[in-house]
Design an enzyme around this catalytic site. Structure first.
Site, short mmCIF file in Angstrom:
data_model
loop_
_atom_site.label_atom_id
_atom_site.label_comp_id
_atom_site.label_asym_id
_atom_site.label_seq_id
_atom_site.Cartn_x
_atom_site.Cartn_y
_atom_site.Cartn_z
CG HIS A 168 -3.98 0.18 11.04
ND1 HIS A 168 -4.28 0.91 9.91
CD2 HIS A 168 -4.45 -1.06 10.81
CE1 HIS A 168 -4.92 0.13 9.04
NE2 HIS A 168 -5.03 -1.08 9.57
CG ASP A 208 -2.62 3.86 9.10
OD1 ASP A 208 -1.75 3.20 9.68
OD2 ASP A 208 -3.81 3.48 9.01
CB SER A 260 -4.50 -3.19 7.06
OG SER A 260 -5.68 -2.53 7.38
#
Length: 354
Positions: A92, A123, A206
């Protein structure tokens, strides 16, 4: 549990904040309002000093391997995976982009990088620097199977665009299975065996590093829990990281083969959707399509059937089905209960691979 992927961060300014000192006895101030040095009052305990030294050593060891990734207007983090310039991050973070600007330790000028492969189902993604700068340092990944609750960890990345930031906490749980949403660039992935941590994780973290005190990366911060009250705000102190074992498995395949060839993720071989009852409550997963030769087809499951149980897990939504499958492996045999024309039936299924 509601969870959300950590959105990419945006650059922002940081203002200095002052503090006031109350003129009262016992508050650490002199009668004239002049602060009294803590060091003059007491020495730092040796255990505290040793722990501080441990933190600083880990930061020196690992932070140079954590990079900032810019994809268009958004920022995320990544971890240098090898000496060839491969960087692992979240799917992402890269989104639909193919090229990136990466800021590495010791290099003020961003370096160009390109996408090798993104695997939204887990992911994870790998990008590669066009040119390997001098001094690039690959991180060392630890054995995530040995992670224990209560273990001290540091989260490193670029929260809110603030590169080379470090937060501290503990492993608060292991073996979590959590699902992302599909809004704001999230992949909708259901990921098993996640590490739960209290280390502060914010937008931009992230793809960064969750690190133990042996200077080993044990996970990639990916998700934060959201307030169950419905505000959508992140729940403080509850974040999740993809374990290092999963990261290595996926990244090694991407680097060697250019894609994921063995996901290790169990699959029924169906396309489904959540169905609701007369009270508008989720009530199972309707089979929309059955893959030819897949696990469901071999067991006699057909389009129009509604799956209500997998093994011992009640199935009410497509997410609950994904979470039940995440706990299993390809080749496992399990029972699937479904309704057809008002009748409930149970069949045994040998799971395939996603």
């Amino acid at each position: 549990m509601d969870v959300s992927r950590i959105p990419a961060g945006r650059r922002l300014g940081v203002a200095a904040v002052g503090c006031a000192c109350a003129l009262a006895l016992g508050t650490g101030c002199s009668g004239s309002g002049v602060p009294v040095s803590v060091a003059e009052e007491r020495k730092v305990p040796k255990a505290t000093s040793d722990l501080q030294d441990d933190y600083q050593k880990v930061i020196r060891d690992v932070l140079p391997s954590v990079v900032q990734i810019q994809a268009r207007d958004d920022l995320g983090s990544g971890v240098v995976y090898d000496d060839d310039g491969h960087i692992v991050t979240n799917a992402h973070v890269v989104g639909r982009e193919k090229t990136f600007q990466v800021t590495t330790a010791g290099n003020e000028s961003p370096q160009a990088a390109r996408l090798v492969y993104a695997y939204p189902e887990q992911d994870l993604a790998v990008i590669k620097l066009d040119r390997v700068p001098d001094g690039l340092r690959a991180a060392e990944f630890g054995d995530s199977s040995k992670v224990d609750v209560g273990q001290i960890v540091l989260a490193m990345g670029s929260p809110l665009g603030l590169s080379s930031s470090v937060t501290q906490g503990i492993v608060s749980a292991t073996g979590r299975t959590v699902s992302e949403g599909r809004t704001g660039g999230a992949t909708g992935a259901t990921i098993s065996n996640m590490i739960q941590t209290s280390a502060a994780i914010n937008p931009g973290n992230s793809g960064g590093a969750l690190v133990n005190l042996d200077s080993r990366v044990i996970g990639i911060p990916t998700l934060t829990a959201t307030d169950p009250g419905g505000s959508g705000d992140a729940a403080p102190g509850i974040g999740f990281a993809i374990p290092a074992s999963t990261v290595r498995t996926i990244a090694d395949q991407i680097i060697e083969d250019g894609r994921v060839t063995d996901s290790g993720r169990a699959a029924l071989g169906i396309t489904g959707r959540t169905v609701i009852d007369d009270q508008y409550r989720p009530n199972g997963v309707a089979v929309v399509e059955v893959a030819r030769g897949g696990a469901a087809a071999e067991a006699g499951i057909r389009a129009g059937d509604v799956i209500v149980r997998l093994g011992d897990s009640d199935i009410t939504t497509i997410t609950s089905l994904a979470e039940a499958l995440a706990a299993l492996k390809p080749g496992d045999r399990t029972k699937v209960t479904f309704t057809r024309d008002g009748d409930e039936r149970t069949v045994e299924v040998t799971l395939g691979e996603q």
